[in-house]
Design a protein around this motif. Sequence first.
Motif, PDB file in Angstrom:
ATOM      1  N   LYS A   1     -47.353  -3.875  31.094  1.00  0.00           N
ATOM      2  CA  LYS A   1     -46.959  -2.499  30.780  1.00  0.00           C
ATOM      3  C   LYS A   1     -46.562  -1.718  32.031  1.00  0.00           C
ATOM      4  CE  LYS A   1     -48.202  -2.994  26.400  1.00  0.00           C
ATOM      5  NZ  LYS A   1     -47.876  -4.352  26.050  1.00  0.00           N
ATOM      6  N   ILE A   2     -45.954  -2.414  32.991  1.00  0.00           N
ATOM      7  CA  ILE A   2     -45.493  -1.804  34.240  1.00  0.00           C
ATOM      8  C   ILE A   2     -43.973  -1.707  34.195  1.00  0.00           C
ATOM      9  CG2 ILE A   2     -45.399  -2.019  36.765  1.00  0.00           C
ATOM     10  CD1 ILE A   2     -48.269  -1.709  35.732  1.00  0.00           C
ATOM     11  N   ARG A   3     -43.431  -0.517  34.453  1.00  0.00           N
ATOM     12  CA  ARG A   3     -41.988  -0.322  34.550  1.00  0.00           C
ATOM     13  C   ARG A   3     -41.564  -0.515  36.007  1.00  0.00           C
ATOM     14  NH1 ARG A   3     -41.412   5.627  32.895  1.00  0.00           N
ATOM     15  NH2 ARG A   3     -43.068   5.638  34.440  1.00  0.00           N
ATOM     16  N   PRO A   4     -40.336  -0.971  36.257  1.00  0.00           N
ATOM     17  CA  PRO A   4     -39.899  -1.170  37.648  1.00  0.00           C
ATOM     18  C   PRO A   4     -40.059   0.082  38.501  1.00  0.00           C
ATOM     19  CG  PRO A   4     -38.298  -2.120  36.148  1.00  0.00           C
ATOM     20  CD  PRO A   4     -39.307  -1.393  35.299  1.00  0.00           C
TER      21      PRO A   4
ATOM     22  N   THR B   1     -41.332 -10.773  46.347  1.00  0.00           N
ATOM     23  CA  THR B   1     -40.652 -10.539  45.066  1.00  0.00           C
ATOM     24  C   THR B   1     -40.058 -11.804  44.469  1.00  0.00           C
ATOM     25  OG1 THR B   1     -38.544 -10.124  46.164  1.00  0.00           O
ATOM     26  CG2 THR B   1     -39.981  -8.221  45.783  1.00  0.00           C
ATOM     27  N   GLY B   2     -40.073 -12.906  45.243  1.00  0.00           N
ATOM     28  CA  GLY B   2     -39.344 -14.087  44.821  1.00  0.00           C
ATOM     29  C   GLY B   2     -37.854 -13.856  45.006  1.00  0.00           C
ATOM     30  N   PRO B   3     -37.044 -14.834  44.622  1.00  0.00           N
ATOM     31  CA  PRO B   3     -35.596 -14.729  44.783  1.00  0.00           C
ATOM     32  C   PRO B   3     -34.950 -13.914  43.669  1.00  0.00           C
ATOM     33  CG  PRO B   3     -36.145 -16.834  43.815  1.00  0.00           C
ATOM     34  CD  PRO B   3     -37.458 -16.145  44.094  1.00  0.00           C
ATOM     35  N   GLY B   4     -33.690 -13.560  43.881  1.00  0.00           N
ATOM     36  CA  GLY B   4     -32.934 -12.852  42.857  1.00  0.00           C
ATOM     37  C   GLY B   4     -32.835 -13.628  41.561  1.00  0.00           C
ATOM     38  N   SER B   5     -32.844 -14.950  41.637  1.00  0.00           N
ATOM     39  CA  SER B   5     -32.753 -15.772  40.429  1.00  0.00           C
ATOM     40  C   SER B   5     -33.986 -15.643  39.535  1.00  0.00           C
ATOM     41  CB  SER B   5     -32.531 -17.249  40.801  1.00  0.00           C
ATOM     42  OG  SER B   5     -33.614 -17.736  41.583  1.00  0.00           O
ATOM     43  N   CYS B   6     -35.078 -15.133  40.074  1.00  0.00           N
ATOM     44  CA  CYS B   6     -36.312 -14.945  39.294  1.00  0.00           C
ATOM     45  C   CYS B   6     -36.521 -13.480  38.903  1.00  0.00           C
ATOM     46  CB  CYS B   6     -37.514 -15.438  40.093  1.00  0.00           C
ATOM     47  SG  CYS B   6     -37.571 -17.217  40.326  1.00  0.00           S
ATOM     48  N   HIS B   7     -35.534 -12.662  39.157  1.00  0.00           N
ATOM     49  CA  HIS B   7     -35.661 -11.225  38.908  1.00  0.00           C
ATOM     50  C   HIS B   7     -36.045 -10.910  37.456  1.00  0.00           C
ATOM     51  CE1 HIS B   7     -34.972  -6.994  39.454  1.00  0.00           C
ATOM     52  NE2 HIS B   7     -34.169  -6.993  38.415  1.00  0.00           N
ATOM     53  N   SER B   8     -35.354 -11.526  36.505  1.00  0.00           N
ATOM     54  CA  SER B   8     -35.652 -11.215  35.103  1.00  0.00           C
ATOM     55  C   SER B   8     -37.058 -11.659  34.717  1.00  0.00           C
ATOM     56  CB  SER B   8     -34.609 -11.821  34.161  1.00  0.00           C
ATOM     57  OG  SER B   8     -34.579 -13.220  34.301  1.00  0.00           O
ATOM     58  N   MET B   9     -37.529 -12.776  35.285  1.00  0.00           N
ATOM     59  CA  MET B   9     -38.893 -13.219  34.989  1.00  0.00           C
ATOM     60  C   MET B   9     -39.915 -12.276  35.619  1.00  0.00           C
ATOM     61  SD  MET B   9     -40.904 -15.190  33.376  1.00  0.00           S
ATOM     62  CE  MET B   9     -39.891 -16.553  32.808  1.00  0.00           C
ATOM     63  N   LEU B  10     -39.632 -11.779  36.806  1.00  0.00           N
ATOM     64  CA  LEU B  10     -40.542 -10.822  37.426  1.00  0.00           C
ATOM     65  C   LEU B  10     -40.641  -9.552  36.575  1.00  0.00           C
ATOM     66  CD1 LEU B  10     -42.371  -9.771  39.638  1.00  0.00           C
ATOM     67  CD2 LEU B  10     -40.344  -9.285  41.024  1.00  0.00           C
ATOM     68  N   LEU B  11     -39.501  -9.066  36.091  1.00  0.00           N
ATOM     69  CA  LEU B  11     -39.532  -7.882  35.222  1.00  0.00           C
ATOM     70  C   LEU B  11     -40.283  -8.170  33.920  1.00  0.00           C
ATOM     71  CD1 LEU B  11     -35.935  -6.438  35.674  1.00  0.00           C
ATOM     72  CD2 LEU B  11     -38.061  -5.707  36.769  1.00  0.00           C
ATOM     73  N   LYS B  12     -40.126  -9.371  33.396  1.00  0.00           N
ATOM     74  CA  LYS B  12     -40.852  -9.748  32.181  1.00  0.00           C
ATOM     75  C   LYS B  12     -42.356  -9.743  32.430  1.00  0.00           C
ATOM     76  CE  LYS B  12     -41.533 -13.540  28.918  1.00  0.00           C
ATOM     77  NZ  LYS B  12     -41.222 -14.934  28.579  1.00  0.00           N
ATOM     78  N   ARG B  13     -42.780 -10.329  33.558  1.00  0.00           N
ATOM     79  CA  ARG B  13     -44.212 -10.372  33.886  1.00  0.00           C
ATOM     80  C   ARG B  13     -44.775  -8.953  34.059  1.00  0.00           C
ATOM     81  NH1 ARG B  13     -44.627 -14.804  31.794  1.00  0.00           N
ATOM     82  NH2 ARG B  13     -44.380 -16.717  32.973  1.00  0.00           N
ATOM     83  N   LEU B  14     -44.010  -8.091  34.709  1.00  0.00           N
ATOM     84  CA  LEU B  14     -44.466  -6.704  34.856  1.00  0.00           C
ATOM     85  C   LEU B  14     -44.542  -6.022  33.494  1.00  0.00           C
ATOM     86  CD1 LEU B  14     -42.466  -5.651  38.046  1.00  0.00           C
ATOM     87  CD2 LEU B  14     -44.932  -6.057  37.876  1.00  0.00           C
ATOM     88  N   GLY B  15     -43.563  -6.284  32.639  1.00  0.00           N
ATOM     89  CA  GLY B  15     -43.559  -5.721  31.289  1.00  0.00           C
ATOM     90  C   GLY B  15     -44.784  -6.146  30.492  1.00  0.00           C
ATOM     91  N   GLU B  16     -45.230  -7.383  30.691  1.00  0.00           N
ATOM     92  CA  GLU B  16     -46.432  -7.868  30.004  1.00  0.00           C
ATOM     93  C   GLU B  16     -47.664  -7.065  30.416  1.00  0.00           C
ATOM     94  OE1 GLU B  16     -44.800 -12.472  29.643  1.00  0.00           O
ATOM     95  OE2 GLU B  16     -46.341 -11.997  31.129  1.00  0.00           O
TER      96      GLU B  16
END
Length: 197
Positions: free
Chosen positions: A63-66, A46-61
Amino acid sequence: MIVGPTDRTVAARMRIHTLDLEFQGVPGVIGSFLVEAGGELALVDTGPGSCHSMLLKRLGELKIRPEDVRKVFVTHIHLDHAGGAGWWAAEHGAQIYCHERAAPHLIDPTRLLNSARMIYEDRMDDLWGETVKAPKEKVIALGDGESVSLGDTQLTAWDTPGHARHHHAFVVDKVCFAGDAAGVKLEDSGYISVAAA
C-alpha cells in the motif's frame, strides 16, 4: 545483500521490507529494500530499470505509492543495484544519496551505459531496461561516516571499496545494507561469491 534481520521490525522505530524484483522472471536474484522509520519511507537500491514495474508492484502490495518514497540510498551505481534510481528523482522528486564517485554517473549515466553496452551488446535493453538521468539537485554525495536522518533514526554511509571504488554500505541500528561489499549469495545456495573488482 543485507546483513541483519529483514521483513520485520528491527527496533521499535524501524521496519525493513525485502522486495524481490524477480529479475528476468527469476525470484531471489535482485532485490530492493524498503525502510520505514518515523513516518518516512526510503528505498535502499532500486534494481535496474527492467525491474521497475515489479518494484512498483511490490510497493503496491504494501500500500505504498511511488510519491511516498522520498529518499533513495544507492550502494553503488552498477545497473543491477541502481539502474532505476534516476527515475525516482526525475519523476517523483526523491532525494538520492550515494558515494561521491557515484554521483556523476547518476546525473549523467552515458559513460556507464556505453561501458555496459560493450559487455551486454544486444541484450542490454532487455536485461537492464531504461536508465533515467537524475536531476543534479536531487543527488547528494555522502562521505565516509556521514549520516542521513530517516524519521527518528539515522542511516550512516560507510566507504566500502573492493567491489567498486564508488561503493557505500549503509548502516542503521544493527543492520548493514552491504550492496555487494559483503559478497553475493543466492537465497537457496550455500555458496558466497566474493564480488571484488
